[in-house]
Design a protein around this motif. Sequence first.
Motif, mmCIF file in Angstrom:
data_model
loop_
_atom_site.group_PDB
_atom_site.id
_atom_site.type_symbol
_atom_site.label_atom_id
_atom_site.label_comp_id
_atom_site.label_asym_id
_atom_site.label_seq_id
_atom_site.Cartn_x
_atom_site.Cartn_y
_atom_site.Cartn_z
ATOM 1 N N ILE A 50 12.083 8.643 -8.946
ATOM 2 C CA ILE A 50 11.098 7.766 -8.305
ATOM 3 C C ILE A 50 11.136 6.371 -8.919
ATOM 4 O O ILE A 50 11.091 5.357 -8.201
ATOM 5 C CB ILE A 50 9.690 8.375 -8.426
ATOM 6 N N ALA A 51 11.234 6.304 -10.227
ATOM 7 C CA ALA A 51 11.308 4.997 -10.898
ATOM 8 C C ALA A 51 12.544 4.226 -10.442
ATOM 9 O O ALA A 51 12.491 3.018 -10.200
ATOM 10 C CB ALA A 51 11.322 5.183 -12.412
ATOM 11 N N ALA A 52 13.666 4.939 -10.286
ATOM 12 C CA ALA A 52 14.903 4.295 -9.836
ATOM 13 C C ALA A 52 14.760 3.789 -8.404
ATOM 14 O O ALA A 52 15.255 2.709 -8.059
ATOM 15 C CB ALA A 52 16.065 5.272 -9.932
ATOM 16 N N PHE A 53 14.072 4.553 -7.566
ATOM 17 C CA PHE A 53 13.869 4.145 -6.179
ATOM 18 C C PHE A 53 13.007 2.895 -6.090
ATOM 19 O O PHE A 53 13.354 1.929 -5.399
ATOM 20 C CB PHE A 53 13.224 5.290 -5.399
ATOM 21 N N VAL A 54 11.892 2.906 -6.799
ATOM 22 C CA VAL A 54 10.981 1.762 -6.751
ATOM 23 C C VAL A 54 11.655 0.503 -7.286
ATOM 24 O O VAL A 54 11.451 -0.600 -6.770
ATOM 25 C CB VAL A 54 9.689 2.085 -7.531
ATOM 26 N N ALA A 55 12.487 0.662 -8.319
ATOM 27 C CA ALA A 55 13.176 -0.487 -8.924
ATOM 28 C C ALA A 55 14.503 -0.796 -8.238
ATOM 29 O O ALA A 55 15.170 -1.761 -8.607
ATOM 30 C CB ALA A 55 13.421 -0.216 -10.405
ATOM 31 N N GLU B 96 0.837 -1.205 0.000
ATOM 32 C CA GLU B 96 0.000 0.000 0.000
ATOM 33 C C GLU B 96 0.873 1.256 0.000
ATOM 34 O O GLU B 96 0.572 2.231 -0.700
ATOM 35 C CB GLU B 96 -0.914 0.003 1.227
ATOM 36 N N LEU B 97 1.947 1.225 0.761
ATOM 37 C CA LEU B 97 2.851 2.362 0.828
ATOM 38 C C LEU B 97 3.474 2.629 -0.542
ATOM 39 O O LEU B 97 3.585 3.787 -0.969
ATOM 40 C CB LEU B 97 3.941 2.091 1.861
ATOM 41 N N ARG B 98 3.856 1.574 -1.222
ATOM 42 C CA ARG B 98 4.443 1.712 -2.551
ATOM 43 C C ARG B 98 3.445 2.365 -3.512
ATOM 44 O O ARG B 98 3.790 3.273 -4.288
ATOM 45 C CB ARG B 98 4.871 0.341 -3.081
ATOM 46 N N GLU B 99 2.197 1.907 -3.442
ATOM 47 C CA GLU B 99 1.161 2.465 -4.312
ATOM 48 C C GLU B 99 0.915 3.936 -3.995
ATOM 49 O O GLU B 99 0.752 4.762 -4.899
ATOM 50 C CB GLU B 99 -0.140 1.667 -4.162
ATOM 51 N N ARG B 100 0.908 4.274 -2.716
ATOM 52 C CA ARG B 100 0.685 5.666 -2.315
ATOM 53 C C ARG B 100 1.846 6.545 -2.739
ATOM 54 O O ARG B 100 1.655 7.703 -3.112
ATOM 55 C CB ARG B 100 0.477 5.755 -0.801
ATOM 56 N N LEU B 101 3.067 6.019 -2.649
ATOM 57 C CA LEU B 101 4.235 6.786 -3.079
ATOM 58 C C LEU B 101 4.141 7.112 -4.563
ATOM 59 O O LEU B 101 4.392 8.254 -4.982
ATOM 60 C CB LEU B 101 5.513 6.002 -2.787
#
Length: 220
Positions: free
Chosen positions: A141-146, A17-22
């Motif tokens: 943000i993309a780099a952080f998530v991946a 959920e946190l990932r989706e909210r981010l």
Amino acid sequence: VMSSCENARDQRTEVRELRERLLLMAGRVESMLADAVTSVSEQDKELARATIAADRHVNRAEVDMDRLCLQILSRCCLLAPQELRFVTLTLKMVTDLERIGDLAVNICERVVALRLGGPSGYYREVQRMGDLAGGMVKAAIAAFVAADAEAAMGVIEQDEEVDALFAEFSAELVAQLGRDAHMAQFGVEMQSVAKWLERVADHATNLAQQVVFPNRREDL
């Protein structure tokens, strides 16, 4: 009493959920920034006002995500190390995202309050800076998530390009003022907008540094 397995499962649900909210918060901030730059280049006061109003959603998202992060971290830690790292870094990253939203508001407030006018070439340069800074935010943000450190380094390197554009833009404004003193107000307004965009790039760099140097923090 909830079993440790159930507790861990709930925590991992919260991490998702946190990932989706981010991602949702980041998307809103990116949209705000793009609209702020468009409001300048098109001198669109209505778009500027709508962008200012949208900031309340970003502020609310920061509060909600901080609460969720602390809720996850307050329990007995059953998360995998990479999940724990994601939560702790998210706490830092939402602050930069919220500040980027604030900078978009600053730009829009300038559009609403003042009549920009001036040569069209300066608006193209602002659009160029805004596109680059906005792309840096999205890529960070993309780099952080991946968890992609190489992509994050690319974002950090782009900051020099934004700094160079800002220096070039500022020098041209000063030269223009030397040719036409009546451009003073316009020069001050556009200098402020360009400086805020340069600050956006700094915050994007902060975001990327969290991927490359997770234990390092620079408040730019």
